[in-house]
Motif scaffolding. Structure first.
Motif, short mmCIF file in Angstrom:
data_model
loop_
_atom_site.label_atom_id
_atom_site.label_comp_id
_atom_site.label_asym_id
_atom_site.label_seq_id
_atom_site.Cartn_x
_atom_site.Cartn_y
_atom_site.Cartn_z
N GLN A 215 0.80 -1.07 -0.04
CA GLN A 215 0.02 0.00 -0.02
C GLN A 215 0.97 1.26 0.20
OE1 GLN A 215 -3.19 0.47 3.14
NE2 GLN A 215 -4.39 -0.34 1.61
N ARG A 216 0.61 2.37 -0.89
CA ARG A 216 1.39 3.36 -1.08
C ARG A 216 2.79 2.75 -1.18
NH1 ARG A 216 -1.02 8.34 2.27
NH2 ARG A 216 -3.25 8.12 1.98
N GLY A 217 3.32 2.04 -2.09
CA GLY A 217 4.67 1.76 -2.31
C GLY A 217 5.42 1.09 -1.33
N ASP A 218 4.64 0.78 -0.13
CA ASP A 218 5.30 0.13 0.93
C ASP A 218 4.88 -1.27 1.31
OD1 ASP A 218 7.16 2.18 1.88
OD2 ASP A 218 5.58 3.16 2.79
N LEU A 219 5.73 -1.99 1.63
CA LEU A 219 5.22 -3.72 1.99
C LEU A 219 4.98 -3.75 3.56
CD1 LEU A 219 5.21 -6.57 1.68
CD2 LEU A 219 7.81 -6.67 2.19
N GLN A 232 2.86 -4.23 10.09
CA GLN A 232 4.06 -3.68 10.49
C GLN A 232 4.46 -3.48 9.06
OE1 GLN A 232 6.48 -4.24 13.22
NE2 GLN A 232 7.29 -3.00 11.51
N SER A 233 5.24 -2.62 8.77
CA SER A 233 5.92 -2.19 7.62
C SER A 233 7.23 -2.59 7.50
CB SER A 233 6.03 -0.45 7.16
OG SER A 233 6.67 0.16 8.33
N ILE A 234 7.52 -3.21 6.41
CA ILE A 234 8.98 -3.74 6.11
C ILE A 234 9.76 -3.04 5.01
CG2 ILE A 234 10.16 -6.20 6.02
CD1 ILE A 234 7.11 -7.45 6.53
N ASN A 235 11.23 -3.05 5.31
CA ASN A 235 12.01 -2.63 4.46
C ASN A 235 12.46 -3.92 3.79
OD1 ASN A 235 14.25 -1.79 2.43
ND2 ASN A 235 14.50 0.05 4.04
N PRO A 236 12.13 -4.17 2.52
CA PRO A 236 12.56 -5.45 1.78
C PRO A 236 14.02 -5.49 1.05
CG PRO A 236 10.91 -4.43 0.26
CD PRO A 236 11.12 -3.64 1.33
N THR A 237 14.31 -4.32 1.04
CA THR A 237 15.75 -4.40 0.52
C THR A 237 16.96 -4.58 1.63
OG1 THR A 237 15.06 -2.58 -0.92
CG2 THR A 237 17.29 -2.64 -0.57
#
Length: 350
Positions: A215-219, A232-237
Protein backbone atom coordinates in the motif's frame (compact mmCIF):
# COMPACT_ATOMS: atom_id res chain seq x y z
CA UNK A 1 -7.24 -14.61 -0.43
CA UNK A 2 -3.50 -13.95 -0.66
CA UNK A 3 -3.13 -12.20 -4.03
CA UNK A 4 -0.56 -9.42 -4.57
CA UNK A 5 -1.14 -6.76 -7.22
CA UNK A 6 1.97 -6.52 -9.39
CA UNK A 7 2.17 -2.83 -10.19
CA UNK A 8 5.02 -2.98 -12.67
CA UNK A 9 3.43 -5.69 -14.78
CA UNK A 10 0.10 -3.90 -14.97
CA UNK A 11 1.81 -0.61 -15.81
CA UNK A 12 3.58 -2.25 -18.73
CA UNK A 13 0.34 -3.83 -19.87
CA UNK A 14 -1.40 -0.45 -19.81
CA UNK A 15 1.36 1.21 -21.83
CA UNK A 16 1.16 -1.57 -24.42
CA UNK A 17 -2.61 -1.17 -24.64
CA UNK A 18 -2.46 2.60 -25.08
CA UNK A 19 0.34 2.86 -27.59
CA UNK A 20 0.35 -0.30 -29.69
CA UNK A 21 -1.53 -0.32 -32.98
CA UNK A 22 -0.92 -3.92 -33.96
CA UNK A 23 -1.68 -6.94 -31.77
CA UNK A 24 1.47 -8.78 -30.82
CA UNK A 25 1.72 -12.35 -31.99
CA UNK A 26 3.04 -13.66 -28.66
CA UNK A 27 0.25 -12.22 -26.51
CA UNK A 28 -2.04 -14.76 -24.91
CA UNK A 29 -5.62 -14.45 -26.22
CA UNK A 30 -8.04 -13.39 -23.52
CA UNK A 31 -10.08 -16.26 -22.17
CA UNK A 32 -13.57 -16.27 -20.72
CA UNK A 33 -12.24 -16.25 -17.14
CA UNK A 34 -9.76 -13.39 -17.63
CA UNK A 35 -12.32 -10.89 -16.36
CA UNK A 36 -14.95 -11.02 -13.66
CA UNK A 37 -14.61 -12.53 -10.20
CA UNK A 38 -13.44 -15.98 -9.15
CA UNK A 39 -15.28 -17.24 -6.06
CA UNK A 40 -13.33 -19.80 -4.04
CA UNK A 41 -15.41 -22.46 -2.31
CA UNK A 42 -13.26 -24.22 0.26
CA UNK A 43 -15.42 -27.32 0.40
CA UNK A 44 -16.37 -29.50 3.36
CA UNK A 45 -13.92 -31.52 5.42
CA UNK A 46 -14.09 -35.19 4.46
CA UNK A 47 -15.99 -34.51 1.25
CA UNK A 48 -13.04 -32.64 -0.31
CA UNK A 49 -15.45 -30.89 -2.66
CA UNK A 50 -13.72 -27.53 -2.98
CA UNK A 51 -14.33 -25.72 -6.28
CA UNK A 52 -14.19 -22.37 -8.05
CA UNK A 53 -17.18 -20.43 -9.40
CA UNK A 54 -16.91 -17.56 -11.87
CA UNK A 55 -19.13 -14.50 -11.64
CA UNK A 56 -19.54 -11.90 -14.40
CA UNK A 57 -20.91 -8.74 -12.73
CA UNK A 58 -21.76 -7.17 -16.11
CA UNK A 59 -24.13 -9.93 -17.19
CA UNK A 60 -24.96 -11.37 -13.78
CA UNK A 61 -23.88 -14.84 -14.99
CA UNK A 62 -22.61 -17.26 -12.36
CA UNK A 63 -20.70 -20.30 -13.69
CA UNK A 64 -20.31 -23.20 -11.25
CA UNK A 65 -17.48 -25.72 -10.74
CA UNK A 66 -15.31 -24.33 -13.51
CA UNK A 67 -12.30 -26.53 -12.75
CA UNK A 68 -14.38 -29.67 -13.27
CA UNK A 69 -16.17 -28.08 -16.23
CA UNK A 70 -12.93 -27.33 -18.07
CA UNK A 71 -10.92 -30.41 -17.10
CA UNK A 72 -13.51 -33.19 -17.00
CA UNK A 73 -12.65 -34.17 -13.43
CA UNK A 74 -13.45 -32.78 -9.97
CA UNK A 75 -10.89 -30.66 -8.18
CA UNK A 76 -11.06 -33.14 -5.27
CA UNK A 77 -9.55 -31.13 -2.45
CA UNK A 78 -10.16 -28.47 0.18
CA UNK A 79 -9.28 -25.14 -1.45
CA UNK A 80 -7.09 -22.88 0.67
CA UNK A 81 -5.85 -20.21 -1.74
CA UNK A 82 -5.87 -18.88 -5.29
CA UNK A 83 -2.64 -17.20 -6.39
CA UNK A 84 -2.26 -15.49 -9.77
CA UNK A 85 1.28 -15.28 -11.14
CA UNK A 86 1.42 -13.80 -14.68
CA UNK A 87 -0.01 -16.52 -16.94
CA UNK A 88 -0.42 -19.15 -14.23
CA UNK A 89 -3.14 -19.55 -11.60
CA UNK A 90 -2.30 -21.75 -8.62
CA UNK A 91 -5.12 -23.56 -6.81
CA UNK A 92 -3.80 -24.54 -3.39
CA UNK A 93 -5.53 -27.38 -1.55
CA UNK A 94 -4.72 -27.89 2.13
CA UNK A 95 -5.40 -31.57 1.52
CA UNK A 96 -1.97 -31.97 -0.04
CA UNK A 97 -1.78 -30.70 -3.61
CA UNK A 98 -1.42 -27.67 -5.86
CA UNK A 99 -3.16 -27.55 -9.24
CA UNK A 100 -1.97 -25.07 -11.87
CA UNK A 101 -4.33 -23.79 -14.56
CA UNK A 102 -4.35 -21.31 -17.41
CA UNK A 103 -6.16 -18.34 -15.82
CA UNK A 104 -8.16 -17.57 -18.97
CA UNK A 105 -9.37 -21.06 -19.81
CA UNK A 106 -8.97 -22.86 -16.45
CA UNK A 107 -7.39 -25.78 -18.32
CA UNK A 108 -4.82 -27.66 -16.26
CA UNK A 109 -1.20 -26.92 -17.18
CA UNK A 110 0.57 -28.57 -14.26
CA UNK A 111 0.40 -29.76 -10.68
CA UNK A 112 2.36 -30.52 -7.54
CA UNK A 113 1.22 -33.74 -5.93
CA UNK A 114 2.81 -35.95 -3.31
CA UNK A 115 5.16 -34.96 -0.49
CA UNK A 116 2.87 -32.11 0.60
CA UNK A 117 0.80 -32.20 3.79
CA UNK A 118 -1.24 -29.03 4.37
CA UNK A 119 -0.14 -26.41 1.84
CA UNK A 120 -1.33 -22.87 2.49
CA UNK A 121 -0.03 -20.59 -0.27
CA UNK A 122 2.53 -20.33 -3.07
CA UNK A 123 4.96 -17.86 -4.62
CA UNK A 124 7.52 -18.01 -7.44
CA UNK A 125 11.10 -16.80 -7.49
CA UNK A 126 14.11 -17.68 -9.63
CA UNK A 127 11.85 -19.93 -11.76
CA UNK A 128 11.10 -22.01 -8.69
CA UNK A 129 7.86 -22.63 -6.85
CA UNK A 130 7.79 -22.08 -3.07
CA UNK A 131 4.88 -23.56 -1.10
CA UNK A 132 4.14 -22.82 2.56
CA UNK A 133 2.97 -25.98 4.34
CA UNK A 134 1.89 -26.65 7.93
CA UNK A 135 3.35 -30.13 7.72
CA UNK A 136 1.68 -33.14 9.37
CA UNK A 137 -0.17 -33.05 12.68
CA UNK A 138 1.40 -34.89 15.59
CA UNK A 139 -0.55 -36.84 18.20
CA UNK A 140 -1.54 -33.57 19.96
CA UNK A 141 -2.61 -31.88 16.71
CA UNK A 142 0.40 -29.59 16.71
CA UNK A 143 2.50 -28.94 13.61
CA UNK A 144 6.16 -29.07 14.73
CA UNK A 145 7.40 -30.02 11.26
CA UNK A 146 6.16 -27.06 9.21
CA UNK A 147 8.13 -26.22 6.07
CA UNK A 148 8.32 -24.35 2.79
CA UNK A 149 8.52 -26.78 -0.11
CA UNK A 150 10.66 -26.00 -3.15
CA UNK A 151 9.76 -27.21 -6.66
CA UNK A 152 12.20 -26.62 -9.51
CA UNK A 153 9.63 -25.54 -12.11
CA UNK A 154 6.87 -22.91 -12.04
CA UNK A 155 4.55 -25.44 -13.72
CA UNK A 156 4.86 -27.90 -10.88
CA UNK A 157 6.50 -31.27 -10.56
CA UNK A 158 8.00 -32.96 -7.53
CA UNK A 159 9.17 -31.41 -4.27
CA UNK A 160 12.96 -31.31 -4.30
CA UNK A 161 13.52 -29.74 -0.87
CA UNK A 162 11.72 -28.82 2.34
CA UNK A 163 12.98 -25.74 4.17
CA UNK A 164 12.22 -25.91 7.89
CA UNK A 165 10.35 -22.85 9.19
CA UNK A 166 8.37 -21.92 12.30
CA UNK A 167 4.97 -23.48 12.98
CA UNK A 168 2.07 -22.81 10.64
CA UNK A 169 3.52 -20.69 7.80
CA UNK A 170 0.90 -18.74 5.88
CA UNK A 171 1.36 -16.08 3.20
CA UNK A 172 4.46 -15.62 1.04
CA UNK A 173 5.86 -12.48 -0.58
CA UNK A 174 8.71 -12.24 -3.08
CA UNK A 175 11.15 -9.36 -3.45
CA UNK A 176 14.11 -10.09 -5.73
CA UNK A 177 15.73 -13.28 -4.56
CA UNK A 178 14.05 -13.16 -1.16
CA UNK A 179 10.90 -15.06 -0.17
CA UNK A 180 9.21 -13.64 2.94
CA UNK A 181 7.22 -16.16 5.02
CA UNK A 182 4.51 -15.21 7.55
CA UNK A 183 5.01 -17.63 10.45
CA UNK A 184 1.60 -17.39 12.10
CA UNK A 185 1.93 -19.48 15.25
CA UNK A 186 5.26 -18.17 16.51
CA UNK A 187 4.94 -14.54 15.36
CA UNK A 188 7.81 -14.48 12.89
CA UNK A 189 8.80 -13.37 9.42
CA UNK A 190 11.30 -15.82 8.00
CA UNK A 191 13.24 -14.70 4.93
CA UNK A 192 14.40 -17.34 2.48
CA UNK A 193 17.18 -16.80 -0.07
CA UNK A 194 15.71 -18.35 -3.23
CA UNK A 195 19.17 -19.06 -4.64
CA UNK A 196 20.54 -20.98 -1.66
CA UNK A 197 17.10 -22.20 -0.52
CA UNK A 198 17.89 -21.42 3.11
CA UNK A 199 16.43 -19.11 5.77
CA UNK A 200 18.82 -16.14 5.95
CA UNK A 201 17.03 -13.94 8.50
CA UNK A 202 14.17 -14.04 11.00
CA UNK A 203 12.19 -11.05 12.28
CA UNK A 204 9.96 -11.16 15.37
CA UNK A 205 6.57 -9.45 14.93
CA UNK A 206 3.54 -8.68 17.11
CA UNK A 207 0.41 -10.81 16.95
CA UNK A 208 -0.41 -13.64 14.58
CA UNK A 209 1.02 -12.70 11.16
CA UNK A 210 -0.97 -13.96 8.18
CA UNK A 211 -0.77 -11.72 5.09
CA UNK A 212 1.61 -9.45 3.23
CA UNK A 213 0.32 -6.61 1.08
CA UNK A 214 1.47 -3.44 -0.64
CA UNK A 215 0.00 0.00 0.00
CA UNK A 216 1.36 3.39 -1.12
CA UNK A 217 4.54 1.71 -2.33
CA UNK A 218 5.37 0.05 0.99
CA UNK A 219 5.35 -3.59 2.03
CA UNK A 220 3.13 -4.34 5.04
CA UNK A 221 2.32 -7.42 7.11
CA UNK A 222 -1.09 -7.87 8.73
CA UNK A 223 -1.33 -9.66 12.08
CA UNK A 224 -3.83 -9.80 14.94
CA UNK A 225 -4.63 -11.00 18.43
CA UNK A 226 -7.83 -11.14 20.49
CA UNK A 227 -7.96 -7.38 21.15
CA UNK A 228 -6.04 -5.60 18.38
CA UNK A 229 -4.88 -5.72 14.79
CA UNK A 230 -1.31 -4.83 13.78
CA UNK A 231 0.29 -3.60 10.59
CA UNK A 232 4.07 -3.88 10.37
CA UNK A 233 5.87 -2.13 7.51
CA UNK A 234 9.02 -3.81 6.21
CA UNK A 235 12.01 -2.65 4.20
CA UNK A 236 12.48 -5.51 1.71
CA UNK A 237 15.82 -4.14 0.54
CA UNK A 238 17.71 -4.34 3.83
CA UNK A 239 15.34 -6.89 5.42
CA UNK A 240 14.40 -4.79 8.45
CA UNK A 241 11.20 -3.75 10.20
CA UNK A 242 10.07 -0.15 9.91
CA UNK A 243 6.87 1.15 11.51
CA UNK A 244 4.23 -0.70 13.57
CA UNK A 245 0.64 0.59 13.57
CA UNK A 246 -2.11 -0.93 15.70
CA UNK A 247 -5.88 -0.58 16.03
CA UNK A 248 -8.32 -1.69 18.71
CA UNK A 249 -10.36 -4.28 16.83
CA UNK A 250 -11.43 -7.26 18.94
CA UNK A 251 -11.88 -10.81 17.63
CA UNK A 252 -10.19 -10.15 14.28
CA UNK A 253 -9.66 -13.05 11.90
CA UNK A 254 -7.21 -13.68 9.07
CA UNK A 255 -9.76 -12.62 6.41
CA UNK A 256 -8.91 -9.23 4.95
CA UNK A 257 -9.35 -7.26 1.72
CA UNK A 258 -8.38 -3.85 0.36
CA UNK A 259 -10.79 -1.22 -0.92
CA UNK A 260 -10.38 2.17 -2.52
CA UNK A 261 -8.93 5.21 -0.73
CA UNK A 262 -6.59 2.91 1.23
CA UNK A 263 -9.51 1.37 3.13
CA UNK A 264 -8.95 -2.05 4.67
CA UNK A 265 -11.91 -4.37 5.36
CA UNK A 266 -11.45 -7.29 7.75
CA UNK A 267 -13.69 -9.93 9.28
CA UNK A 268 -14.19 -10.36 13.02
CA UNK A 269 -15.77 -13.30 14.83
CA UNK A 270 -16.47 -14.15 18.46
CA UNK A 271 -16.21 -17.82 17.55
CA UNK A 272 -18.01 -20.75 19.11
CA UNK A 273 -20.71 -20.95 20.41
CA UNK A 274 -22.35 -17.66 19.34
CA UNK A 275 -20.42 -16.71 16.19
CA UNK A 276 -21.16 -13.00 16.38
CA UNK A 277 -19.38 -11.92 13.22
CA UNK A 278 -18.69 -8.50 11.79
CA UNK A 279 -16.75 -6.38 9.33
CA UNK A 280 -14.36 -3.67 10.51
CA UNK A 281 -13.07 -0.88 8.27
CA UNK A 282 -9.87 1.09 8.87
CA UNK A 283 -7.11 3.02 7.17
CA UNK A 284 -3.38 3.09 7.87
CA UNK A 285 -3.09 6.71 6.77
CA UNK A 286 -5.97 8.60 8.44
CA UNK A 287 -8.20 8.27 11.49
CA UNK A 288 -10.73 5.92 9.88
CA UNK A 289 -11.79 3.09 12.22
CA UNK A 290 -15.25 1.54 12.02
CA UNK A 291 -15.20 -1.52 14.32
CA UNK A 292 -18.63 -2.80 13.16
CA UNK A 293 -19.44 -1.72 9.61
CA UNK A 294 -21.64 -4.83 9.26
CA UNK A 295 -22.67 -7.55 11.70
CA UNK A 296 -24.03 -11.03 11.18
CA UNK A 297 -23.26 -14.71 11.57
CA UNK A 298 -21.33 -17.12 9.38
CA UNK A 299 -19.01 -14.59 7.68
CA UNK A 300 -16.17 -16.60 6.17
CA UNK A 301 -14.52 -14.53 3.42
CA UNK A 302 -14.34 -11.01 2.03
CA UNK A 303 -13.30 -9.33 -1.23
CA UNK A 304 -13.51 -5.95 -2.97
CA UNK A 305 -14.29 -5.05 -6.59
CA UNK A 306 -12.52 -1.72 -7.12
CA UNK A 307 -14.09 -1.12 -10.54
CA UNK A 308 -17.62 -1.24 -9.13
CA UNK A 309 -16.73 -0.23 -5.57
CA UNK A 310 -18.53 -3.25 -4.17
CA UNK A 311 -17.76 -5.48 -1.19
CA UNK A 312 -18.22 -9.26 -1.46
CA UNK A 313 -18.94 -11.12 1.79
CA UNK A 314 -18.96 -14.92 1.85
CA UNK A 315 -21.18 -16.76 4.33
CA UNK A 316 -20.47 -20.44 4.95
CA UNK A 317 -23.86 -21.01 6.60
CA UNK A 318 -22.22 -23.21 9.21
CA UNK A 319 -21.18 -25.65 6.45
CA UNK A 320 -24.74 -26.98 6.53
CA UNK A 321 -25.09 -27.31 2.79
CA UNK A 322 -24.08 -24.60 0.34
CA UNK A 323 -23.11 -21.06 1.28
CA UNK A 324 -23.89 -17.66 -0.17
CA UNK A 325 -22.15 -14.45 -1.18
CA UNK A 326 -23.73 -11.06 -0.48
CA UNK A 327 -22.57 -8.10 -2.55
CA UNK A 328 -22.73 -4.71 -0.79
CA UNK A 329 -22.30 -1.13 -1.87
CA UNK A 330 -20.00 1.05 0.21
CA UNK A 331 -23.04 2.54 1.95
CA UNK A 332 -23.96 -0.94 3.21
CA UNK A 333 -26.94 -1.54 0.94
CA UNK A 334 -27.25 -4.93 -0.76
CA UNK A 335 -26.61 -5.23 -4.49
CA UNK A 336 -27.13 -8.94 -4.93
CA UNK A 337 -27.04 -12.33 -3.21
CA UNK A 338 -25.39 -15.30 -4.93
CA UNK A 339 -25.93 -18.96 -4.07
CA UNK A 340 -22.50 -20.58 -4.21
CA UNK A 341 -20.73 -23.79 -3.13
CA UNK A 342 -19.72 -25.19 0.23
CA UNK A 343 -17.57 -23.05 2.46
CA UNK A 344 -17.11 -19.92 0.29
CA UNK A 345 -13.98 -18.26 1.63
CA UNK A 346 -12.19 -16.06 -0.91
CA UNK A 347 -12.29 -13.95 -4.04
CA UNK A 348 -9.97 -13.12 -6.90
CA UNK A 349 -11.13 -10.05 -8.79
CA UNK A 350 -9.83 -10.03 -12.37
Amino acid sequence: MKYLFKNQLWALALIALLFSCEPRGNERPRGKYDSGILLMNEGAFGANDGEVFHYDPSSGTLSQNIFELENGRPFAGLLEDLVLEEDRLYLVANTGKVEIVNPGTFKSIGAVVGDLDQPRSVATSREKLFISDYGPYDASYNTPDSFVAVVSGELGGTVKKKIEVSNKPEDLYVFGKYVFVAGSEEGKIEIIDADTETVTKTLEVTGTPVQFFEQRGDLWLYSYDSQKVYFQSINPTNLTKKELRQFSVANATSRITFGEDDRIYLLTSSGWPNYNDGIAVLSLFDSTLIPSWKTGSGFYGIGFDKDRKEIYVANAKGFQGNGEVVVYRKDGSVVKTLEVGRGPSGFLVR
